[in-house]
Design an enzyme around this catalytic site. Structure first.
Site, PDB file in Angstrom:
ATOM      1  N   SER A  70       0.754  -1.253  -0.088  1.00 39.81           N
ATOM      2  CA  SER A  70      -0.077  -0.157   0.115  1.00 39.81           C
ATOM      3  C   SER A  70       0.898   1.294  -0.074  1.00 39.81           C
ATOM      4  O   SER A  70       0.429   2.369  -0.003  1.00 39.81           O
ATOM      5  CB  SER A  70      -0.925   0.041   1.127  1.00 39.81           C
ATOM      6  OG  SER A  70      -0.276   0.226   2.583  1.00 39.81           O
ATOM      7  N   LYS A 119      -5.179   4.901   8.771  1.00 38.68           N
ATOM      8  CA  LYS A 119      -4.008   5.562   8.050  1.00 38.68           C
ATOM      9  C   LYS A 119      -4.486   6.982   7.829  1.00 38.68           C
ATOM     10  O   LYS A 119      -3.522   7.795   7.980  1.00 38.68           O
ATOM     11  CB  LYS A 119      -4.015   4.965   6.512  1.00 38.68           C
ATOM     12  CG  LYS A 119      -3.621   3.749   6.552  1.00 38.68           C
ATOM     13  CD  LYS A 119      -3.486   2.924   5.266  1.00 38.68           C
ATOM     14  CE  LYS A 119      -2.962   1.564   5.119  1.00 38.68           C
ATOM     15  NZ  LYS A 119      -2.650   1.009   3.973  1.00 38.68           N
TER      16      LYS A 119
END
EC number: 3.4.21.53
Length: 347
Positions: A241, A286
């Site tokens: 990611s 995140k």
């Protein structure tokens, strides 16, 4: 002691017993929380996150930060009930079934190995994406990723073999290898020129019928040969990611001036060699990690926008991206104050 007093004592003891049991009672869940945030333009443990040699680089400023998710629990360290309950009421934590992170069909070691492989592949793709965006030529290498058991390639071709020719014809991509195999009828032999452990080798492999034509029973992958060295150092971070942020960090170091204009930008997203940005997991954690690290802008994969806008922290601007080029243009627009800046919008 009165009956009421005795009842209170017993109730207290039961409460303590239940609390003690809850503290150690394992539950099949994993708690996800904001993990470390690393600036791709900075350093980790005294070493640059991105180091480039063999090509001119330029000083820069600001931050292009990758964000991560930390987890607690798992098959080898089960989450206890009380920790799970605390996670369920904490808006910064997501408690998910254990199988979401650790499928029963694979071991913890296999999950960790896969994360490491995905991180390595992500770094390769990120470098390719940045160099492609800068129109710096790179060489694509076709390799054998795996072979299928009891198929002709099993035992003849090996994972890591670099395929250079099929029947004497040089190939440039995976499709070229597949087309060369399909030219044969099932039962015929295909001649592969490969490089194995640095040495050239010719291997004859039979074909069988499959997928509407001839196959040899192998899975192919791609690697890249770059004209200079790009090394990425992120410690124990795994998974794919961070690809987008790696590519932007590499791009920034290879171009004059500061891409961010000195501001703090964070983001996430997988990346392909041709610059396409893909979705990721743990978007809520995140974003929180990005805000806590001082970011004011968060580059968000388009497919994650719906979830992101529902839980975006105050003070964090979501910028919608589908490609690396779009991300570069958006950051340029933020820096100069002109141009289109695509945003995540509420569904």
């Amino acid at each position: 002691m009165s009956r009421r007093g005795l009842t209170l004592v017993v109730a207290g003891l039961l409460t303590l017993a239940l609390g003690g049991a809850g503290a150690v009672l394992p539950v099949p869940y994993v708690a996800l929380s904001p993990g470390p945030t690393e600036d791709t333009l900075g350093s980790v443990k005294g070493k640059p996150v991105i180091s480039i040699s063999g090509h001119e680089t330029y000083p820069t400023s600001g931050k292009l930060s990758l964000v991560t998710v930390a987890y607690q629990g798992g098959p080898t360290a089960h989450l206890d009930l009380l920790t799970a309950l605390r996670g369920w009421v904490d808006p910064n934590v997501a408690v998910v079934p254990e199988e979401t992170i650790f499928p029963k069909t694979v071991t913890v070691k296999e999950v960790e190995e896969q994360n490491t492989q995905e991180m390595t592949g992500s770094q390769q793709d990120a470098t390719a994406a940045a160099l492609n965006e800068l129109k710096i030529p790179i060489e694509t290498i076709i390799v054998v990723a795996s072979t299928q058991k009891n198929r002709p390639a099993d035992g003849k071709l090996r994972p890591g073999d670099q395929i250079t020719k099929v029947d004497g014809t040089a190939i440039r991509d995976v499709d070229g290898v597949a087309a060369g195999v399909r030219k044969h009828k099932p039962g015929e032999q295909v001649k592969f020129d490969v490089i194995r452990d640095g040495k050239p080798l010719t291997v004859d492999v039979g074909t069988v019928e499959g997928n509407g034509g001839s196959i040899v029973g192998m899975v192919m992958g791609t690697r890249f040969k770059f004209p200079f060295n790009v090394n990425v150092n992120v410690g124990d971070v795994g998974g794919p990611s961070a690809g987008l942020m790696f590519s932007l960090g590499i791009y920034d170091k290879l171009t004059p001036g500061a891409l961010t204009g000195g501001t703090s930008i964070a983001g996430t997203g997988t990346i392909t060699a041709d610059g396409k940005v893909g979705p990721i997991g743990g978007i809520q954690q995140k974003m929180i990690g990005a805000r806590d690290a001082g970011a004011t802008v968060f580059l968000t994969p388009a497919d994650n926008c719906d979830d992101a806008v529902r839980s975006v922290p105050d003070g964090l601007r979501l910028v919608r991206v589908t490609t690396m080029r779009e991300a570069v243009h958006a950051i340029d627009a933020l820096r100069t104050g002109s141009g289109n800046i695509p945003a995540c919008k509420a569904p």
